[in-house]
Write an enzyme that holds these catalytic residues in place. Sequence first.
Site, PDB file in Angstrom:
ATOM      1  CG  ASP A  50      -0.429  -0.119   2.518  1.00 35.98           C
ATOM      2  OD1 ASP A  50       0.818  -0.186   2.621  1.00 35.98           O
ATOM      3  OD2 ASP A  50      -1.192  -0.131   3.506  1.00 35.98           O
ATOM      4  CB  SER A  51       4.563   1.695  -0.346  1.00 38.94           C
ATOM      5  OG  SER A  51       4.711   0.573  -1.193  1.00 38.94           O
ATOM      6  CG  ASP A  89       0.584  -4.028   2.142  1.00 40.41           C
ATOM      7  OD1 ASP A  89       0.821  -4.883   3.018  1.00 40.41           O
ATOM      8  OD2 ASP A  89       1.360  -3.087   1.870  1.00 40.41           O
ATOM      9  CE  LYS A 117       3.486  -5.890   3.727  1.00 41.92           C
ATOM     10  NZ  LYS A 117       3.094  -4.615   4.368  1.00 41.92           N
ATOM     11  CD  GLU A 119       0.885  -1.428   8.003  1.00 40.52           C
ATOM     12  OE1 GLU A 119       0.690  -0.639   8.951  1.00 40.52           O
ATOM     13  OE2 GLU A 119       1.202  -1.055   6.865  1.00 40.52           O
ATOM     14  CD  GLU A 186       8.281  -0.272   7.408  1.00 40.00           C
ATOM     15  OE1 GLU A 186       7.279  -0.960   7.100  1.00 40.00           O
ATOM     16  OE2 GLU A 186       8.518   0.853   6.940  1.00 40.00           O
TER      17      GLU A 186
END
Length: 268
Positions: A50-51, A89, A117, A119, A186
Amino acid sequence: MSMHAPIAHSLRDVWTAKAEGRPMVMLTAYDAGFAQLAVAAGVDMLLVGDSLGMVVQGARDTLSVSMADMRYHTELVRRGAPTALVMADMPFLSDATVESARLHAGGLMQAGADIVKIEGGAAKAEIVSALTESGIPVCAHIGLLPQRVRQLGGYRVQGRSEDDAARILADAHALADAGAAMLLIECVPSALAERITRQVRVPVIGIGAGQGVDGQVLVMHDVLGMNPHPPRFVRDFLRGRGAVVDAFSAYVDAVRTRQFPAEHESYA
Ligand code: KIV
């Protein structure tokens, strides 16, 4: 520049690479053309991160990325890299409940992802377990959580204090025990990432987390020197090279030979 072949084509290969101590290479990708080049250069796994909110859409962080965006870019990457291992993501709040996580993760799998993924720390263990039981492999993203950047007040190294390090270690164990197929850590000190990688059975991919992990991930635009304010842990692999595919290949080579990240590209 000599090209490598990917060493991982499936999650099973990722686990084998961890067992054999062969460093894996992950790179973000958002479209078919660059996905194809990354695989040609030997990249093992593509992350539709999602960057994309920042590097493709020009937003200040990842929070505005929608489920429709993620599905669209996952479809493009899958089209460009039909046999690659693709991770997608889960966007901000798409995993707020087990039901919503199942619905949205299912959508990403249908768009072509092999693994999603999520978070979050131990609080996400129930969701990881529910998705895994539904046949959806999950990578749990711990340490710095970009979807919490506004709450954190910026992109800061996590796990520096003893308490914070203990919390992240506990997160890693809880998520691995819940069935996570991989962890992504991260922006934490190298020693903490290494400790987690040794203690958990699941493969651990790091970004800004030093050398002691099972593989590295970088954002494609950072690898290509397109970030005007690069964080300390990135390297411009395009500098001095004439083609994007050579830059990706140099990144693969540097991870496989453990020349990336160097000490100055890690946190103590
Ligand atoms: O969204 C993304 O690209 C990521 C990487 C920073 C790991 O999550």
